[in-house]
Design an enzyme around this catalytic site. Structure first.
Site, PDB file in Angstrom:
ATOM      1  N   SER A  23     -30.896  43.980 -80.750  1.00  0.00           N
ATOM      2  CA  SER A  23     -29.819  43.033 -81.058  1.00  0.00           C
ATOM      3  C   SER A  23     -28.604  43.682 -81.730  1.00  0.00           C
ATOM      4  O   SER A  23     -27.461  43.382 -81.356  1.00  0.00           O
ATOM      5  CB  SER A  23     -30.353  41.883 -81.910  1.00  0.00           C
ATOM      6  OG  SER A  23     -31.248  41.086 -81.165  1.00  0.00           O
ATOM      7  N   LYS A  71     -38.804  32.092 -86.685  1.00  0.00           N
ATOM      8  CA  LYS A  71     -38.061  31.116 -85.873  1.00  0.00           C
ATOM      9  C   LYS A  71     -38.382  29.665 -86.245  1.00  0.00           C
ATOM     10  O   LYS A  71     -37.528  28.788 -86.115  1.00  0.00           O
ATOM     11  CB  LYS A  71     -38.344  31.331 -84.385  1.00  0.00           C
ATOM     12  CG  LYS A  71     -37.752  32.597 -83.812  1.00  0.00           C
ATOM     13  CD  LYS A  71     -38.043  32.688 -82.314  1.00  0.00           C
ATOM     14  CE  LYS A  71     -37.500  33.973 -81.723  1.00  0.00           C
ATOM     15  NZ  LYS A  71     -37.724  34.032 -80.265  1.00  0.00           N
ATOM     16  N   GLU A  83     -30.596  19.665 -79.960  1.00  0.00           N
ATOM     17  CA  GLU A  83     -31.687  18.887 -79.368  1.00  0.00           C
ATOM     18  C   GLU A  83     -32.830  19.785 -78.910  1.00  0.00           C
ATOM     19  O   GLU A  83     -33.997  19.510 -79.169  1.00  0.00           O
ATOM     20  CB  GLU A  83     -31.157  18.063 -78.185  1.00  0.00           C
ATOM     21  CG  GLU A  83     -32.232  17.321 -77.388  1.00  0.00           C
ATOM     22  CD  GLU A  83     -32.969  16.248 -78.189  1.00  0.00           C
ATOM     23  OE1 GLU A  83     -34.048  15.821 -77.738  1.00  0.00           O
ATOM     24  OE2 GLU A  83     -32.475  15.847 -79.263  1.00  0.00           O
ATOM     25  N   ASN A  92     -33.395  30.304 -82.960  1.00  0.00           N
ATOM     26  CA  ASN A  92     -33.161  31.749 -82.912  1.00  0.00           C
ATOM     27  C   ASN A  92     -31.694  32.115 -83.120  1.00  0.00           C
ATOM     28  O   ASN A  92     -31.361  33.291 -83.188  1.00  0.00           O
ATOM     29  CB  ASN A  92     -33.680  32.354 -81.599  1.00  0.00           C
ATOM     30  CG  ASN A  92     -32.736  32.122 -80.437  1.00  0.00           C
ATOM     31  OD1 ASN A  92     -32.086  31.078 -80.349  1.00  0.00           O
ATOM     32  ND2 ASN A  92     -32.665  33.079 -79.527  1.00  0.00           N
ATOM     33  N   GLY A 126     -49.096  32.014 -73.967  1.00  0.00           N
ATOM     34  CA  GLY A 126     -48.526  32.144 -75.300  1.00  0.00           C
ATOM     35  C   GLY A 126     -48.041  30.818 -75.839  1.00  0.00           C
ATOM     36  O   GLY A 126     -47.463  30.007 -75.103  1.00  0.00           O
ATOM     37  N   ALA A 127     -48.291  30.594 -77.139  1.00  0.00           N
ATOM     38  CA  ALA A 127     -47.921  29.321 -77.768  1.00  0.00           C
ATOM     39  C   ALA A 127     -47.074  29.523 -79.019  1.00  0.00           C
ATOM     40  O   ALA A 127     -46.988  28.644 -79.862  1.00  0.00           O
ATOM     41  CB  ALA A 127     -49.187  28.537 -78.112  1.00  0.00           C
ATOM     42  N   ALA A 130     -41.531  31.875 -78.564  1.00  0.00           N
ATOM     43  CA  ALA A 130     -41.078  32.172 -77.203  1.00  0.00           C
ATOM     44  C   ALA A 130     -41.797  31.288 -76.188  1.00  0.00           C
ATOM     45  O   ALA A 130     -41.204  30.849 -75.200  1.00  0.00           O
ATOM     46  CB  ALA A 130     -41.311  33.644 -76.884  1.00  0.00           C
TER      47      ALA A 130
END
Length: 263
Positions: A23, A71, A83, A92, A126-127, A130
């Site tokens: 980033s 996050k 929303e 994020n 994945g939970a 992301a």
């Protein structure tokens, strides 16, 4: 060469154990190309320091990105959330003490650009944050969404959260034939070979760009979206939130390869 003065604005990414993050490279390059007097830093913060650091950063930074594992934690420090961030339960990108989820925007738009036909059945591995962004993108695209996660408890919590907003997702333990497979875990090898079918494979892992999952998808002739595409798109979405303008994805990707920051 960046020149810092009294008018230089501060931006940054906040996370824990993130020495790998691209980033700062992406956003500092964008600031330079867009003529913005700003600097973007990495804030690698331990859990026990998070509260004091986030309060300080929200007071002095003009904008922030938030990554693993904060996050979801950051939401309660903000005045408001968009929303999509409210439904996903994860932020994020922060601007003017408001939270956004550009992961969702990036995933939604990239899938829409890649697929001609509307997808029907989609599976997300994945939970975490992301995974939540991926699930919401697929739901908004009209998918019936199935989730596979190592922790059943976390998956069930996610299922409950989405149900509160009127969305039904299903927790499963093995692959369901469908149109889209999304890996939203840090390990692309988590997706079994027998699951790599359908119209599109999405892998949020961005280094290496050609993950084992992406390579297998290409070998079987399935379209794919790699993690670098998502990383760059969500970063440029953040630039648009902060400044109303951004660079093209292609220019940023070319820059990262030229600097040998990805492989």
């Amino acid at each position: 060469m960046l020149k810092i003065n009294n008018d230089t604005k501060l931006f940054g990414v906040l996370g824990e154990n993130i020495p790998y993050t691209l980033s700062p490279a992406i956003h500092n390059y964008a600031f330079q190309r867009l003529g913005i007097n700003a600097v973007y830093l990495r804030f690698d913060v331990r859990r026990d320091k998070f509260h004091s650091i986030i309060i300080g950063l929200l007071n002095i930074a003009s904008g922030l990105n938030v990554t693993i594992p904060y996050k979801e934690d950051v939401v309660k420090y903000l005045y408001g959330v968009s929303e999509e961030a409210r439904v996903i339960g994860a932020v994020n990108t922060i601007h003017n003490l408001n939270g956004y989820n550009t992961d969702y925007i990036a995933i939604y738009n990239l899938i829409k650009e890649k697929l001609i036909d509307k997808p029907s059945i989609c599976t997300v591995f994945g939970a975490g944050g992301a995974g939540r962004a991926s699930i919401y993108a697929l739901l908004k695209l009209g998918c019936e969404v199935y989730v596979i996660n190592r922790s059943l408890e976390r998956a069930q919590s996610l299922e409950k959260d989405f149900k509160e907003f009127g969305y039904d997702i299903k927790i499963i333990s093995s692959c369901k034939p469908g149109d889209i497979i999304v890996n939203a875990t840090p390990n692309s090898s988590y997706v079994p070979d027998e699951c790599i079918k359908g119209k599109l494979v999405v892998d949020l892992v961005y280094n290496p760009v050609k993950t084992p999952l992406i390579l297998k998808a290409e070998k079987t002739g399935i379209r794919s979206i790699n993690g670098l595409e998502i990383l760059v798109r969500q970063a440029m979405e953040a630039e648009r939130i902060w400044f109303g303008k951004s660079l093209s994805d292609e220019e940023v990707v070319k820059f990262l390869y030229a600097r040998k920051l990805v492989r």
